[in-house]
Design an enzyme around this catalytic site. Sequence first.
Site, PDB file in Angstrom:
ATOM      1  CG  HIS A 230      16.373  61.018 -16.130  1.00 41.24           C
ATOM      2  ND1 HIS A 230      16.327  62.381 -16.247  1.00 41.24           N
ATOM      3  CD2 HIS A 230      15.584  60.546 -17.143  1.00 41.24           C
ATOM      4  CE1 HIS A 230      15.550  62.721 -17.253  1.00 41.24           C
ATOM      5  NE2 HIS A 230      15.083  61.623 -17.829  1.00 41.24           N
TER       6      HIS A 230
ATOM      7  CG  HIS B  67      14.347  60.757 -23.095  1.00 37.78           C
ATOM      8  ND1 HIS B  67      15.300  60.042 -22.427  1.00 37.78           N
ATOM      9  CD2 HIS B  67      13.568  61.318 -22.140  1.00 37.78           C
ATOM     10  CE1 HIS B  67      15.116  60.152 -21.114  1.00 37.78           C
ATOM     11  NE2 HIS B  67      14.061  60.939 -20.910  1.00 37.78           N
TER      12      HIS B  67
ATOM     13  CE  LYS C 273      11.885  61.231 -14.908  1.00 37.73           C
ATOM     14  NZ  LYS C 273      10.463  61.588 -15.148  1.00 37.73           N
TER      15      LYS C 273
ATOM     16  CG  HIS D 294      10.957  57.708 -21.846  1.00 41.53           C
ATOM     17  ND1 HIS D 294       9.726  57.101 -21.799  1.00 41.53           N
ATOM     18  CD2 HIS D 294      10.824  58.869 -21.156  1.00 41.53           C
ATOM     19  CE1 HIS D 294       8.882  57.871 -21.129  1.00 41.53           C
ATOM     20  NE2 HIS D 294       9.522  58.944 -20.718  1.00 41.53           N
ATOM     21  CG  ASP D 295      11.678  59.434 -17.996  1.00 44.05           C
ATOM     22  OD1 ASP D 295      12.734  59.950 -18.424  1.00 44.05           O
ATOM     23  OD2 ASP D 295      10.591  60.055 -17.921  1.00 44.05           O
TER      24      ASP D 295
HETATM   25  P1  C2E Z   1       8.816  64.598 -17.025  1.00 42.23           P
HETATM   26  O1  C2E Z   1       7.845  65.045 -15.979  1.00 42.23           O
HETATM   27  O2  C2E Z   1       8.519  63.289 -17.713  1.00 42.23           O
HETATM   28  O3  C2E Z   1       8.904  65.734 -18.088  1.00 42.23           O
HETATM   29  C1  C2E Z   1       9.491  65.520 -19.348  1.00 42.23           C
HETATM   30  C2  C2E Z   1       9.782  66.805 -20.052  1.00 42.23           C
HETATM   31  O4  C2E Z   1       8.554  67.492 -20.339  1.00 42.23           O
HETATM   32  C3  C2E Z   1      10.597  67.810 -19.265  1.00 42.23           C
HETATM   33  O5  C2E Z   1      11.987  67.535 -19.345  1.00 42.23           O
HETATM   34  C4  C2E Z   1      10.256  69.113 -20.001  1.00 42.23           C
HETATM   35  O6  C2E Z   1      10.955  69.190 -21.229  1.00 42.23           O
HETATM   36  C5  C2E Z   1       8.802  68.918 -20.325  1.00 42.23           C
HETATM   37  N1  C2E Z   1       7.971  69.557 -19.278  1.00 42.23           N
HETATM   38  C6  C2E Z   1       7.351  68.958 -18.243  1.00 42.23           C
HETATM   39  N2  C2E Z   1       6.679  69.869 -17.503  1.00 42.23           N
HETATM   40  C7  C2E Z   1       6.899  71.079 -18.074  1.00 42.23           C
HETATM   41  C8  C2E Z   1       6.465  72.410 -17.787  1.00 42.23           C
HETATM   42  O7  C2E Z   1       5.722  72.677 -16.809  1.00 42.23           O
HETATM   43  N3  C2E Z   1       6.888  73.383 -18.638  1.00 42.23           N
HETATM   44  C9  C2E Z   1       7.676  73.138 -19.693  1.00 42.23           C
HETATM   45  N4  C2E Z   1       8.069  74.164 -20.493  1.00 42.23           N
HETATM   46  N5  C2E Z   1       8.109  71.906 -19.994  1.00 42.23           N
HETATM   47  C10 C2E Z   1       7.718  70.880 -19.201  1.00 42.23           C
HETATM   48  P2  C2E Z   1      12.960  68.143 -18.248  1.00 42.23           P
HETATM   49  O8  C2E Z   1      12.633  69.570 -17.980  1.00 42.23           O
HETATM   50  O9  C2E Z   1      14.348  67.830 -18.680  1.00 42.23           O
HETATM   51  O10 C2E Z   1      12.641  67.326 -16.939  1.00 42.23           O
HETATM   52  C11 C2E Z   1      12.994  65.981 -16.812  1.00 42.23           C
HETATM   53  C12 C2E Z   1      12.321  65.393 -15.632  1.00 42.23           C
HETATM   54  O11 C2E Z   1      12.725  66.113 -14.464  1.00 42.23           O
HETATM   55  C13 C2E Z   1      10.801  65.505 -15.645  1.00 42.23           C
HETATM   56  O12 C2E Z   1      10.261  64.473 -16.399  1.00 42.23           O
HETATM   57  C14 C2E Z   1      10.499  65.414 -14.168  1.00 42.23           C
HETATM   58  O13 C2E Z   1      10.542  64.069 -13.699  1.00 42.23           O
HETATM   59  C15 C2E Z   1      11.656  66.148 -13.536  1.00 42.23           C
HETATM   60  N6  C2E Z   1      11.327  67.560 -13.262  1.00 42.23           N
HETATM   61  C16 C2E Z   1      11.518  68.600 -14.099  1.00 42.23           C
HETATM   62  N7  C2E Z   1      11.132  69.759 -13.481  1.00 42.23           N
HETATM   63  C17 C2E Z   1      10.668  69.406 -12.271  1.00 42.23           C
HETATM   64  C18 C2E Z   1      10.127  70.147 -11.155  1.00 42.23           C
HETATM   65  O14 C2E Z   1       9.995  71.363 -11.172  1.00 42.23           O
HETATM   66  N8  C2E Z   1       9.753  69.428 -10.038  1.00 42.23           N
HETATM   67  C19 C2E Z   1       9.896  68.079  -9.984  1.00 42.23           C
HETATM   68  N9  C2E Z   1       9.516  67.444  -8.870  1.00 42.23           N
HETATM   69  N10 C2E Z   1      10.405  67.339 -11.017  1.00 42.23           N
HETATM   70  C20 C2E Z   1      10.784  68.010 -12.138  1.00 42.23           C
HETATM   71 FE    FE Z   2      13.289  61.834 -19.137  1.00 39.33          FE
HETATM   72 FE    FE Z   3       8.761  60.815 -19.355  1.00 36.58          FE
END
Ligand code: C2E
Ligand code: FE
Ligand code: FE
Length: 393
Positions: A280, A306, A255, A251-252
């Site tokens: 991504h 996703h 990235k 899925h990712d």
């Molecule tokens: P991921 O880490 O696999 O997170 C997938 C999804 O889980 C996120 O999609 C979001 O919908 C949810 N999620 C993860 N952490 C949180 C959180 O602390 N609070 C809430 N409410 N939801 C959360 P999203 O937001 O579209 O992010 C996609 C990807 O972008 C993430 O995949 C991560 O790789 C990156 N990302 C998002 N925010 C940050 C950040 O603040 N810092 C960094 N370094 N990466 C981020």
């Molecule tokens: Fe994703």
């Molecule tokens: Fe993921």
Amino acid sequence: MNTLFNGDDKLSQLLKINDELNHIKDIDSLLDAILYKTRRLTNADAGSIFLVEKKALNFSYVQNDTLRQRDPLNNKQIYSSFSIPVDEKSIAGYVALKGKSLKIDNVHKLDNTVPYSFNRSFDEIAGYTTQSMMTIPLITTRSQVIGVMQIINARDDLGKPIPFKESDESYLNFFAGSATAAIEKAKMTREMILRMIKMAELRDPKETGAHVNRVASYSIEIFQKWAEKNELQYKDIKNYKDILRISAMLHDVGKVAISDVILKKPAKLSDEEFRIMKTHAYQGAKLFAGNVSDLDALSYEIAYSHHERWDGRGYPRRLIGENIPIAGRIVALADVYDALISARVYKPAWKETEVIGMLKQEAGHHFDPELVGIFLSIYDVIKAIRNKFPDKE
Ligand code: C2E
Ligand code: FE
Ligand code: FE
Ligand code: SIN
Ligand code: SIN
Ligand code: SIN
């Protein structure tokens, strides 16, 4: 149906089947198809394929018309962990060892001189009576035995078990050879995909392979329940689950196109960084554009969708509700659950009660409410999956 064909028709049927098999690229669907067509050709009631793994034969695929009628959904699980050593003691083991096929008219009346005996535990567990059996080795062009195909209980036109015919044997040997080549090819493709997943993981060492394994496993369990509720056909469920595992793991994969500065940033992303991060989904989808196989098509769908939300406020296409492919809706739920319950470079793990509270709150907003219900109803399974694939420290 067997008797409807004379020899020539059967040969042309074989060639046609062979051609069809060459178009199936996913190994699980392929083996299912091979077994099904082989059984049709010989009018066999049941059959199974064992694959050689670590010097043992593993019961990998089984089809049984009689048992299927008795219990449409559960029949495959009965055999799921059957494993037989490659030695002279069992029929399948003997065939793998010798690399020669074996036609047995009645497994309960074996000659005293043969080293193998019929393993009754299969029949006992399943409540089935095996009588005639034909067992064929799957041998590669480099003379390596990669598995064994076994078909059971040929039937006459009234459905009564009869011995297999000599002519069945020579056809099937030919057929097993070309099937083997296809299996080898599919295995190579799968290994390449798994290498691709590894590469994506290496980019993101904190996330590790555990995350993709968990997301794939949750997704399969959610799909299974969803499919049963929506009365999908058993065969469709099985085929879909096979490709869902790999597609969900990917899925990712998009990235890999995101720079380390953003991907590994140990803090909240800026608006501009998040804009780039969101690409991504499309970057991943692009890898599978062209829909060459079912696996490509599903991987495309999942990578692309996703991050959509049920309420239409997701990205990249802002799809709404059931316009979001079911696999995308499932992986969205599995992915967010796992992201929240785990620690990330940019955030600590949430408490379980907080995560569950969030899922319930987001049912009908971020997530398909039906899927949230299903997820909570199988939560013991979800927890077992977490235990099976823990994060490395
Ligand atoms: P991921 O880490 O696999 O997170 C997938 C999804 O889980 C996120 O999609 C979001 O919908 C949810 N999620 C993860 N952490 C949180 C959180 O602390 N609070 C809430 N409410 N939801 C959360 P999203 O937001 O579209 O992010 C996609 C990807 O972008 C993430 O995949 C991560 O790789 C990156 N990302 C998002 N925010 C940050 C950040 O603040 N810092 C960094 N370094 N990466 C981020
Ligand atoms: Fe994703
Ligand atoms: Fe993921
Ligand atoms: C497959 O069809 O199993 C592999 C997908 C591909 O890379 O073409
Ligand atoms: C055997 O080949 O002896 C065991 C497998 C089976 O019973 O079908
Ligand atoms: C659905 O959304 O109900 C099915 C669509 C799909 O299989 O992707």
